[in-house]
Write an enzyme that holds these catalytic residues in place. Structure first.
Site, PDB file in Angstrom:
ATOM      1  N   GLU A  40       0.826  -1.207   0.000  1.00 48.60           N
ATOM      2  CA  GLU A  40       0.000   0.000   0.000  1.00 48.60           C
ATOM      3  C   GLU A  40       0.862   1.260   0.000  1.00 48.60           C
ATOM      4  O   GLU A  40       0.563   2.233  -0.681  1.00 48.60           O
ATOM      5  CB  GLU A  40      -0.945   0.001   1.208  1.00 48.60           C
ATOM      6  N   CYS A 201     -16.558   2.284 -21.402  1.00 48.08           N
ATOM      7  CA  CYS A 201     -17.825   2.160 -20.673  1.00 48.08           C
ATOM      8  C   CYS A 201     -18.608   0.917 -21.089  1.00 48.08           C
ATOM      9  O   CYS A 201     -19.358   0.349 -20.293  1.00 48.08           O
ATOM     10  CB  CYS A 201     -18.667   3.418 -20.861  1.00 48.08           C
ATOM     11  N   CYS A 204     -17.966  -1.922 -18.801  1.00 50.69           N
ATOM     12  CA  CYS A 204     -18.034  -1.655 -17.360  1.00 50.69           C
ATOM     13  C   CYS A 204     -19.264  -2.296 -16.707  1.00 50.69           C
ATOM     14  O   CYS A 204     -20.386  -2.153 -17.199  1.00 50.69           O
ATOM     15  CB  CYS A 204     -18.067  -0.145 -17.119  1.00 50.69           C
TER      16      CYS A 204
END
Length: 330
Positions: A40, A201, A204
């Site tokens: 992280e 998109c 998606c």
DNA sequence: AACCCGTGGAT
DNA sequence: TATCCAAGGGT
């Protein structure tokens, strides 16, 4: 969104992740909180590819545990961080390891499991605390980094929301039954589909509920930044084929070795070339001068092989390269 | 809140 | 080549 719509979206995300999620990332395949925490921190403002191919494994080989990390000299940690940038991350990582070793009182140091404890540690902000909590300790909390931020902006037509607002959306959407998969999935969707430019998109899983799919690139609004130019004169002190380097003390490139700038190069120096380097907030243009000393005037001189053992920033690496190129042509 | 803090991938 | 920007945090 209604609870029903949120549940439907979570199901879509889960199904998408099972089919298309990036399942080969090493920090997804471990239960070791230290390994997850390290990933992280390395991934802050840094692409997966860079961490995966150049830094994650060598760092863990050198410092396999929190104990090994905290017990190591800071300069060795910085050397493993060399080239990754934002070197404060390495310092804070080291500081955190030392803090946890102290708290363990001789036992093996461990990361706290709660967000409010994690966030007290240096280098762990709100997002990293949530990520460690969700990924290492399976807590039902969202992460809210660049990928999630962009997805939320498009889903809800947010042009320039503040973080508080975004966290509210993130908490509303998180799948509390599957926080690990949900969060990983959101980052994968952001990294592979909901791209900053030309998002796909049609691929998606959130297309049906996305309010921004008509003009996704309008969300969020991008802010232009201007990059001022700073000029510097770098005078290389050369003695007996060795170079003088000093360890930086300021906030910038803290504790890395490099060359200091001077107002005016001394006389009897030779201009050997120019080096440029672009940072986030400014562009550096360095005029490099060689100054051959007949007796040592500085504190530390290093041969080329000795320099290789020091942690050096990219711009100083370029300066050394220029110097080597210069002397090889003589 | 705005600015500082690095480097390299991607286009 | 120029530009954007990436699993952000500290101040």
């Amino acid at each position: 969104m209604t609870d029903r719509e949120i549940s439907a979206a979570q199901l879509k995300i889960k199904e998408w992740y099972a089919r298309y999620g990036r399942d080969n990332l090493p920090w997804r395949m471990t239960d070791d909180p230290y390994h997850i925490y390290l990933s992280e921190v390395m991934l802050q403002q840094t692409q997966v590819k860079t961490v995966l191919e150049r830094y994650y494994f060598p760092f863990l080989k050198k410092f396999p545990t929190l104990k090994a990390l905290g017990d190591a000299p800071l300069d060795e940690v910085l050397k493993m961080w060399e080239g990754l940038g934002y070197y404060n991350r390495a310092r804070n990582l080291h500081k955190t390891a030392q803090t946890l070793i102290g708290q363990a009182q001789g036992a093996a140091p461990t990361l706290p499991t709660e967000i409010d404890e994690l966030i007290k540690l240096p280098g762990i902000g709100k997002n990293t605390a949530h990520a460690v909590a969700a990924f290492a300790f399976k807590q039902p909390v969202p992460v809210m980094e660049a990928n999630v931020k962009r997805i939320l902006c498009r889903l809800f037509l947010l042009k320039s929301p503040n973080d508080k607002h975004l966290w509210e959306y993130a908490y509303r959407l998180v799948d509390k039954n599957n926080p690990f998969d949900y969060n990983q999935a959101m980052m994968d969707i952001g990294a592979t589909i909901c791209l900053p430019k030309k998002p796909e998109c049609g691929e998606c899983p959130l297309e049906e509920i996305c309010n921004g799919k008509k003009d996704p690139e309008h969300y969020p609004v991008k802010k232009s930044r201007k990059v001022p130019v700073r000029e510097q004169n770098i005078q290389l002190h050369i003695y007996d084929d060795k170079l003088s380097l000093t360890q930086r003390t300021g906030k910038f490139l803290h504790r890395l070795w490099g060359f200091e700038s001077v107002e005016m190069p001394q006389c009897a120096t030779r201009h050997i070339g120019m080096v440029t380097h672009t940072y986030t907030h400014f562009k550096l243009v360095c005029n490099v001068f060689a100054y051959y000393e007949t007796e040592p005037e500085q504190e530390h001189y290093f041969s080329v092989s000795e320099i290789k053992k020091l942690a050096i920033s990219k711009v100083d690496e370029k300066i050394i390269k220029l110097y080597l190129h210069t002397i090889s042509g003589e």
